[in-house]
Design a protein around this motif. Structure first.
Motif, PDB file in Angstrom:
ATOM      1  N   ALA A   1       0.827  -1.206   0.000  1.00  0.00           N
ATOM      2  CA  ALA A   1       0.000   0.000   0.000  1.00  0.00           C
ATOM      3  C   ALA A   1       0.863   1.258   0.000  1.00  0.00           C
ATOM      4  N   LEU A   2       1.904   1.252   0.828  1.00  0.00           N
ATOM      5  CA  LEU A   2       2.791   2.421   0.905  1.00  0.00           C
ATOM      6  C   LEU A   2       3.536   2.610  -0.411  1.00  0.00           C
ATOM      7  N   SER A   3       3.926   1.499  -0.991  1.00  0.00           N
ATOM      8  CA  SER A   3       4.645   1.516  -2.254  1.00  0.00           C
ATOM      9  C   SER A   3       3.780   2.136  -3.361  1.00  0.00           C
ATOM     10  N   THR A   4       2.504   1.752  -3.400  1.00  0.00           N
ATOM     11  CA  THR A   4       1.573   2.297  -4.388  1.00  0.00           C
ATOM     12  C   THR A   4       1.367   3.789  -4.171  1.00  0.00           C
ATOM     13  N   LEU A   5       1.205   4.145  -2.901  1.00  0.00           N
ATOM     14  CA  LEU A   5       0.946   5.537  -2.554  1.00  0.00           C
ATOM     15  C   LEU A   5       2.112   6.442  -2.970  1.00  0.00           C
ATOM     16  N   LEU A   6       3.328   5.975  -2.743  1.00  0.00           N
ATOM     17  CA  LEU A   6       4.504   6.823  -2.967  1.00  0.00           C
ATOM     18  C   LEU A   6       5.153   6.588  -4.316  1.00  0.00           C
TER      19      LEU A   6
END
Lengths: 198, 160
Positions: free
Chosen positions: A25-30
């Motif tokens: 999720a963090l990877s997608t967000l950033l």
């Protein structure tokens, strides 16, 4: 409660699945690659909390989300200040970092990041265990990590002498570091372990 | 060379001058500092909750009432005289605020009240306190001079 080695392994697996989703999720967000460590599971007395989180007066951005549902607990995500600044900067596409201590836009962005991370952790934990879990509204403190953690431990009066951590480190390339902690409430651990058959 | 003795959460330590007692990252917890200025010995307790009664028990250094008993016992066993003891305290912050919700129980304030009461019960004057706010504190206590140095990230540093 006493925890067996087998149960510790199961908790590590819970941590693995949950934080794998959170890292994605963090990877997608950033739009950056985020790596995740193999989770560590710890049951430590309060005096030794610094073994896990490092120097207790190091400033960190700490996002705290209460976990509600049939196996309640507390989820905490914390970043060193520099990492939190990079995350906020990347989210807004800014050239200069914002002041996390005073800038409300930066603070609400961090809460949102925490919310996304914790929600994705909880969704996978719910799917895995069959126990419905929901995150509450996130709260943020940018301050000494020890101070933030003691307030989290004490909310609603935590009474046991040991704290159970499922601890995963997320690290991005370059220079993003963060640590995720899930603290099941007293009865919740038994329920979660029961649901997954250990 | 001064030694620095570190006190963890739910922990207490004693020291003789010139040693310094330290506890890092106090949030809702309270650092209770007591010393005998004549003998230059003292101690620090890092308490988490107000009272052991009605709780699950466990480590007595976690609670204001039982931690103070332990601390006083150890300080007096080092030769300190009860009537000379002086106290200071710091901590008791409210670190998180949930929007739209009043804080369910202000544990920091309750901790501070409990420490004050227990000190009174034991006849130890509380000289000064630095309590509350929404920020963490790291404290250094000089058991010789009784100086309590309070460091914060964004709210300055002071000696009380």
């Amino acid at each position: 409660m006493e925890i067996t080695q087998f149960q510790l392994d199961a908790l590590r697996e819970i941590g693995n699945i949950g934080s794998g989703h959170a890292a994605t999720a963090l990877s997608t967000l950033l739009q950056r690659r985020i790596e995740m460590s193999v989770p560590r599971v710890w049951a430590v007395p309060f005096e030794q909390v610094s073994v896990i989180v490092g120097q207790l007066d190091t400033p960190q951005a700490t996002i705290y989300v209460k976990v509600e549902g049939e196996a309640p607990g507390k989820a905490v995500f914390f970043f060193p200040i520099e990492s939190a600044e990079i995350v906020v900067q990347a989210l807004f596409g800014m050239d200069e970092p914002l002041d996390l201590y005073t800038n409300e836009m930066a603070q609400s962005a961090l809460k949102e990041v925490g919310n996304i991370l914790v929600s994705s952790f909880l969704i996978s934990l719910s799917q895995f265990s069959g126990i419905p879990l929901q995150p509450s509204v996130p709260a943020l403190a940018v301050d000494m990590i020890g101070a933030s953690l003691d307030a989290i431990f004490l909310e609603e009066g935590l009474l046991d002498d040991t704290v159970l951590f499922i601890d995963t480190q997320l690290s991005g390339i370059p220079k993003i570091k963060g640590q995720f902690i899930f603290l099941p409430d007293d009865g919740s651990l038994k329920k979660l372990l029961g649901a997954i058959g250990v | 060379m001064n030694g620095v003795i570190s006190v963890g959460m739910a922990d207490f330590k004693t020291a003789r001058s010139p040693d310094i007692l330290l506890t890092a990252g106090l949030g809702s917890c309270i650092g209770i500092c007591i010393h005998d200025p004549h003998l230059k010995v003292g101690g620090m307790a890092h308490i988490m909750l107000p009272s052991a009664s009605g709780s699950l028990g466990g480590n007595p250094a976690k609670y204001a009432d039982t931690a103070l008993v332990l601390l006083l016992k150890e300080i007096t066993s080092m030769g300190a005289v009860s009537s000379r003891l002086r106290a200071k305290m710091a901590g008791g912050a409210q670190m998180f605020a949930f929007p739209g919700k009043p804080p369910v129980l202000k544990i920091g304030e309750r901790n501070a009240e409990a420490v004050e009461q227990e000190l009174k019960k034991n006849g130890i004057p509380l000289l000064i306190a630095d309590i509350g706010g929404s920020f963490g504190r790291t404290i250094h206590f000089d058991v010789g001079t009784g100086e309590l140095r309070i460091r914060t990230i964004n709210h300055g540093e002071k000696v009380i």
